[in-house]
Write an enzyme that holds these catalytic residues in place. Structure first.
Site, short mmCIF file in Angstrom:
data_model
loop_
_atom_site.label_atom_id
_atom_site.label_comp_id
_atom_site.label_asym_id
_atom_site.label_seq_id
_atom_site.Cartn_x
_atom_site.Cartn_y
_atom_site.Cartn_z
N THR A 132 0.82 -1.21 0.00
CA THR A 132 0.00 0.00 0.00
C THR A 132 0.86 1.26 0.00
O THR A 132 2.00 1.26 0.48
CB THR A 132 -0.90 0.00 1.25
N ASP A 133 0.27 2.36 -0.49
CA ASP A 133 0.96 3.65 -0.43
C ASP A 133 1.00 4.21 0.99
O ASP A 133 1.77 5.13 1.28
CB ASP A 133 0.31 4.66 -1.37
N GLU A 134 0.21 3.64 1.90
CA GLU A 134 0.15 4.18 3.26
C GLU A 134 1.46 4.01 4.02
O GLU A 134 1.68 4.69 5.04
CB GLU A 134 -1.01 3.56 4.04
N TYR A 158 -1.97 -0.22 11.02
CA TYR A 158 -2.08 -0.91 9.73
C TYR A 158 -0.88 -0.62 8.85
O TYR A 158 -0.20 -1.54 8.36
CB TYR A 158 -3.36 -0.50 9.00
N LYS A 162 2.18 -3.12 7.42
CA LYS A 162 2.49 -3.33 6.01
C LYS A 162 3.91 -2.89 5.69
O LYS A 162 4.60 -3.53 4.88
CB LYS A 162 1.50 -2.57 5.13
#
Length: 355
Positions: A132-134, A158, A162
């Site tokens: 993810t870009d997060e 989260y 990741k």
């Protein structure tokens, strides 16, 4: 055969469906069927012999070892993850287990499987990690978009989990030589999206005449990627991505949350008008969530430059398809909105003080 983890979830199931539409190559699909995993997503391929479904957990190393030995896949595409920021705030433990421990277990199983292959099979094998870009943190309003070299600055349980899984994948490549590729995607939307995320939640709430809860001032910005475009990008990276490399996958669609909700309301006004008035009347503002990142933006030029991939859908075409899908699949929506789902919505939205 390819081995997909988390292939009954939102992105994973769309990838499996897309793969079998584009290829005759079979898919081995392992999913734990937690709340967001749904075999109804795969109903259209229930009797397709190319799809082999196994109910199980990526943390179950003996099971994964057995599946690898039995099916000898040429690639692993790893979607399985806990993925909802709000849930990670309320209960981070599940995210540490699945996203970190699960990825570790899968990497070790993949390494053992790959090490036992002959030289030709080893050269062809791939471990594709979907992220993810997060992991990159939050951008200011005028900051350039995330590139693959942007430092990791995760701000939620989260995204931290990741980020840890991304680092594990990188380390298993550099230490052990495992042939890996990683993709970091922006916010996905489309069919089969569990209604805890912004777009499906707004659609199902609007159709039920319920409030449309928007965090804070609604000005948080995300880049939006239609899920079938994401599937095509993964196919491109799996086929041609350079080993050990990361590719950012984005839709070139930066929108504020408020813009998204307005667009959904206007589409529903057109496609399924409510006699009570515009769906915009249901918009309500609630207290912001802790540590809410202000802006994400993906620079997807690398995957275009190296592999020729660009999204096929604009936000306008993709979101129209998405709204129409939810209108056409009321049974699916009803089935996923179980008692536990209603309890979660009450915990996370209804109980918040108005912002």
């Amino acid at each position: 055969m390819i081995f997909v983890t988390g292939g009954a979830g939102f992105i994973g199931s769309n990838f499996v469906l897309d793969w079998l539409e584009q290829s005759q190559e079979p898919v081995l699909n392992l999913d734990a069927l937690t709340y967001a995993g749904n075999l109804e997503n795969l109903a259209s391929i229930r009797h397709d012999p190319r799809h082999v479904f196994v109910h199980g957990d990526i943390c179950d190393r003996p099971l994964v070892d057995r599946l690898l030995a039995e099916h000898r896949p040429r690639a692993i595409v790893h979607f399985a993850a806990e993925s909802h920021v709000d849930r990670s705030i309320h209960g981070p433990g599940a995210f540490m287990r699945t996203n970190i421990e699960g990825t570790y277990a899968l990497l070790e199983a993949a390494r053992a499987h790959w090490s036992a292959l002959d030289a030709g099979e080893q050269a062809a094998f791939r471990f594709h990690h979907v992220s993810t870009d997060e992991v990159y943190g939050s951008l200011g309003a005028t900051d350039p978009a995330f590139t693959e070299s942007h430092p990791y600055e995760p701000n939620s349980p989260y995204s931290a989990s990741k980020a840890a899984s991304d680092h594990l994948v990188r380390a298993w490549h550099h230490t052990y030589g495992l042939p890996v590729v990683t993709t970091n995607c922006s916010n996905n939307y489309g069919p089969y999206h569990f209604p805890e995320k912004l777009i499906p939640l707004m659609i199902v709430n609007a159709l039920a005449g319920k409030p449309l809860p928007i965090y804070g001032d609604g000005q948080n910005v995300r880049d939006w990627l239609y899920v079938r475009d994401h599937a095509s990008a993964i196919r491109a990276v799996l086929a041609g991505g350079r080993l050990g490399e990361t590719y950012n996958i984005g839709g070139w669609n930066e929108k504020t949350n408020l813009e998204i909700v307005h667009t959904l309301c206007d589409l529903l006004d057109e496609l399924c008008p409510d006699p009570a008035g515009s769906y915009r009347r249901l918009i309500t503002y609630v207290k912001d969530r802790p540590g809410h990142d202000r802006r994400y933006a993906i620079d997807a030029r690398k995957v275009e430059r190296e592999l020729g991939w660009r999204p096929a859908e604009t936000f306008e075409t993709g979101v129209r398809k998405t709204v129409q899908w939810y209108l056409d699949h009321a049974d699916w929506v009803a089935h996923v909105q179980s008692g536990s789902y209603r309890d979660w919505v009450d915990q996370n939205y209804t109980a918040r003080q108005a912002g």
